[in-house]
Design a protein around this motif. Structure first.
Motif, PDB file in Angstrom:
ATOM      1  N   GLY A 169     -59.953  50.147 -27.374  1.00  0.00           N
ATOM      2  CA  GLY A 169     -60.127  48.704 -27.248  1.00  0.00           C
ATOM      3  C   GLY A 169     -60.208  48.212 -25.816  1.00  0.00           C
ATOM      4  N   ARG A 170     -59.754  49.027 -24.870  1.00  0.00           N
ATOM      5  CA  ARG A 170     -59.810  48.634 -23.458  1.00  0.00           C
ATOM      6  C   ARG A 170     -61.138  48.981 -22.815  1.00  0.00           C
ATOM      7  NH1 ARG A 170     -54.942  51.984 -21.354  1.00  0.00           N
ATOM      8  NH2 ARG A 170     -55.993  53.421 -22.776  1.00  0.00           N
ATOM      9  N   GLY A 171     -61.856  49.977 -23.358  1.00  0.00           N
ATOM     10  CA  GLY A 171     -63.137  50.343 -22.771  1.00  0.00           C
ATOM     11  C   GLY A 171     -63.432  51.819 -22.865  1.00  0.00           C
ATOM     12  N   PHE A 172     -64.348  52.270 -22.000  1.00  0.00           N
ATOM     13  CA  PHE A 172     -64.874  53.629 -21.970  1.00  0.00           C
ATOM     14  C   PHE A 172     -64.346  54.330 -20.723  1.00  0.00           C
ATOM     15  CE2 PHE A 172     -67.675  50.846 -24.225  1.00  0.00           C
ATOM     16  CZ  PHE A 172     -68.169  51.592 -25.278  1.00  0.00           C
ATOM     17  N   THR A 173     -63.713  55.505 -20.874  1.00  0.00           N
ATOM     18  CA  THR A 173     -63.036  56.167 -19.764  1.00  0.00           C
ATOM     19  C   THR A 173     -63.682  57.504 -19.426  1.00  0.00           C
ATOM     20  OG1 THR A 173     -60.965  55.128 -20.459  1.00  0.00           O
ATOM     21  CG2 THR A 173     -60.787  56.982 -18.940  1.00  0.00           C
ATOM     22  N   PHE A 174     -63.825  57.745 -18.120  1.00  0.00           N
ATOM     23  CA  PHE A 174     -64.319  59.021 -17.594  1.00  0.00           C
ATOM     24  C   PHE A 174     -63.537  59.346 -16.325  1.00  0.00           C
ATOM     25  CE2 PHE A 174     -66.675  55.695 -15.582  1.00  0.00           C
ATOM     26  CZ  PHE A 174     -66.844  56.105 -14.268  1.00  0.00           C
ATOM     27  N   TYR A 175     -63.641  60.594 -15.873  1.00  0.00           N
ATOM     28  CA  TYR A 175     -62.852  61.068 -14.727  1.00  0.00           C
ATOM     29  C   TYR A 175     -63.744  61.777 -13.718  1.00  0.00           C
ATOM     30  CZ  TYR A 175     -58.808  60.057 -17.601  1.00  0.00           C
ATOM     31  OH  TYR A 175     -57.873  59.407 -18.365  1.00  0.00           O
TER      32      TYR A 175
ATOM     33  N   GLN B  44     -67.378  45.644 -16.078  1.00  0.00           N
ATOM     34  CA  GLN B  44     -66.527  45.817 -14.906  1.00  0.00           C
ATOM     35  C   GLN B  44     -65.819  47.165 -15.008  1.00  0.00           C
ATOM     36  OE1 GLN B  44     -66.268  43.435 -12.380  1.00  0.00           O
ATOM     37  NE2 GLN B  44     -67.921  42.443 -13.493  1.00  0.00           N
ATOM     38  N   VAL B  45     -65.450  47.723 -13.862  1.00  0.00           N
ATOM     39  CA  VAL B  45     -64.809  49.038 -13.815  1.00  0.00           C
ATOM     40  C   VAL B  45     -63.484  48.924 -13.070  1.00  0.00           C
ATOM     41  CG1 VAL B  45     -65.073  51.422 -13.030  1.00  0.00           C
ATOM     42  CG2 VAL B  45     -67.070  50.134 -13.793  1.00  0.00           C
ATOM     43  N   GLN B  46     -62.467  49.590 -13.599  1.00  0.00           N
ATOM     44  CA  GLN B  46     -61.183  49.675 -12.897  1.00  0.00           C
ATOM     45  C   GLN B  46     -60.623  51.085 -13.050  1.00  0.00           C
ATOM     46  OE1 GLN B  46     -61.636  48.333 -16.385  1.00  0.00           O
ATOM     47  NE2 GLN B  46     -61.231  46.482 -15.292  1.00  0.00           N
ATOM     48  N   PRO B  47     -59.891  51.534 -12.025  1.00  0.00           N
ATOM     49  CA  PRO B  47     -59.283  52.869 -12.130  1.00  0.00           C
ATOM     50  C   PRO B  47     -58.240  52.900 -13.243  1.00  0.00           C
ATOM     51  CG  PRO B  47     -59.199  52.045  -9.863  1.00  0.00           C
ATOM     52  CD  PRO B  47     -59.626  50.899 -10.739  1.00  0.00           C
ATOM     53  N   VAL B  48     -58.073  54.067 -13.844  1.00  0.00           N
ATOM     54  CA  VAL B  48     -57.003  54.247 -14.826  1.00  0.00           C
ATOM     55  C   VAL B  48     -55.680  54.365 -14.070  1.00  0.00           C
ATOM     56  CG1 VAL B  48     -58.550  55.386 -16.459  1.00  0.00           C
ATOM     57  CG2 VAL B  48     -57.167  56.773 -14.896  1.00  0.00           C
ATOM     58  N   SER B  49     -54.576  54.329 -14.779  1.00  0.00           N
ATOM     59  CA  SER B  49     -53.269  54.484 -14.149  1.00  0.00           C
ATOM     60  C   SER B  49     -53.073  55.926 -13.672  1.00  0.00           C
ATOM     61  CB  SER B  49     -52.155  54.118 -15.138  1.00  0.00           C
ATOM     62  OG  SER B  49     -52.081  55.101 -16.163  1.00  0.00           O
ATOM     63  N   LYS B  50     -52.160  56.114 -12.745  1.00  0.00           N
ATOM     64  CA  LYS B  50     -51.840  57.474 -12.274  1.00  0.00           C
ATOM     65  C   LYS B  50     -51.350  58.334 -13.438  1.00  0.00           C
ATOM     66  CE  LYS B  50     -50.945  56.457  -7.478  1.00  0.00           C
ATOM     67  NZ  LYS B  50     -50.166  56.764  -6.311  1.00  0.00           N
ATOM     68  N   GLU B  51     -50.609  57.728 -14.353  1.00  0.00           N
ATOM     69  CA  GLU B  51     -50.088  58.472 -15.498  1.00  0.00           C
ATOM     70  C   GLU B  51     -51.232  58.966 -16.391  1.00  0.00           C
ATOM     71  OE1 GLU B  51     -47.087  56.007 -13.674  1.00  0.00           O
ATOM     72  OE2 GLU B  51     -48.991  55.386 -14.577  1.00  0.00           O
ATOM     73  N   GLU B  52     -52.227  58.115 -16.616  1.00  0.00           N
ATOM     74  CA  GLU B  52     -53.374  58.534 -17.417  1.00  0.00           C
ATOM     75  C   GLU B  52     -54.148  59.652 -16.716  1.00  0.00           C
ATOM     76  OE1 GLU B  52     -55.444  55.050 -19.747  1.00  0.00           O
ATOM     77  OE2 GLU B  52     -54.720  54.321 -17.799  1.00  0.00           O
TER      78      GLU B  52
ATOM     79  N   GLY C  84     -59.573  58.626 -12.767  1.00  0.00           N
ATOM     80  CA  GLY C  84     -60.458  58.182 -13.830  1.00  0.00           C
ATOM     81  C   GLY C  84     -60.758  56.710 -13.682  1.00  0.00           C
ATOM     82  N   TRP C  85     -61.798  56.285 -14.371  1.00  0.00           N
ATOM     83  CA  TRP C  85     -62.185  54.880 -14.378  1.00  0.00           C
ATOM     84  C   TRP C  85     -62.423  54.444 -15.805  1.00  0.00           C
ATOM     85  CZ3 TRP C  85     -63.995  58.392 -10.858  1.00  0.00           C
ATOM     86  CH2 TRP C  85     -63.781  58.103  -9.516  1.00  0.00           C
ATOM     87  N   ARG C  86     -62.224  53.170 -16.034  1.00  0.00           N
ATOM     88  CA  ARG C  86     -62.482  52.589 -17.346  1.00  0.00           C
ATOM     89  C   ARG C  86     -63.496  51.463 -17.182  1.00  0.00           C
ATOM     90  NH1 ARG C  86     -57.668  51.909 -18.651  1.00  0.00           N
ATOM     91  NH2 ARG C  86     -57.522  53.792 -19.895  1.00  0.00           N
ATOM     92  N   VAL C  87     -64.560  51.538 -17.964  1.00  0.00           N
ATOM     93  CA  VAL C  87     -65.568  50.479 -17.993  1.00  0.00           C
ATOM     94  C   VAL C  87     -65.185  49.527 -19.126  1.00  0.00           C
ATOM     95  CG1 VAL C  87     -68.005  49.912 -18.281  1.00  0.00           C
ATOM     96  CG2 VAL C  87     -67.345  52.054 -17.132  1.00  0.00           C
TER      97      VAL C  87
END
Length: 166
Positions: free
Chosen positions: A24-30, A65-73, A128-131
């Motif tokens: 639900g937050r978006g699409f994630t890649f690393y 929009q794109v934002q980095p994932v958390s360090k934990e993720e 990683g980033w989340r779109v």
């Protein structure tokens, strides 16, 4: 998926990357934060994604929009990768010129030796980033180029839908 970003000259830049999660937050890649895509996303945190299935005659396009994932993720996903891939993340100066394949193999050998018998931690430059989608378009191939196109656009928490001409 194809990830499209914008470089420092305002030119589009596209490459295939591995979609690792969608929710639900978006699409994630690393990837490497110091790679071309990482630098482009840092300067302009927007992207377009394209999923194409020729055999199904379908395509999905995402912009947002794109934002980095958390360090934990980032840590959790990095730890799930094959050891050789984790070592490779340390060895690679991704997107920079490489004189010979032997230079890459030497860097991998050095990093393999450095982490011999130890866990391979996530390099700080790897994340990683989340779109977060602002628009999603679904395209379906139809005879005589009379394709079906539906675009969903986000306005706050609400989505609107419109049909587009082929």
């Amino acid at each position: 998926m194809t990830l499209s970003t914008v470089d420092a000259d305002g030119m589009p830049d596209a490459r295939i990357v591995l979609l690792k999660d969608v929710d639900g937050r978006g699409f994630t890649f690393y990837s490497n934060r110091e790679s071309a895509k990482g630098l482009e996303l840092d300067a302009r945190p927007v992207a377009a994604l394209t999923f194409h299935w020729k055999s199904l005659r379908r395509q999905v396009r995402v912009r947002g929009q794109v934002q980095p994932v958390s360090k934990e993720e980032a840590d959790a996903y990095f730890a799930s990768r094959a050891r050789e891939s984790r070592v490779g993340a340390w060895a690679s100066d991704q997107s920079r010129p490489l004189d010979t394949r032997a230079t890459l193999e030497g860097a991998v050998a050095r990093e393999t030796a450095r982490f011999e018998g130890d866990e391979v931690p996530r390099p700080e430059r790897w994340t990683g980033w989340r779109v977060t989608p602002q628009s999603v378009e679904f395209w379906r191939d139809r005879p005589f180029r009379l394709h079906d196109r539906l675009r969903f656009t986000r306005d706050g928490d609400a989505w609107s839908r419109e049909r587009l001409w082929p």
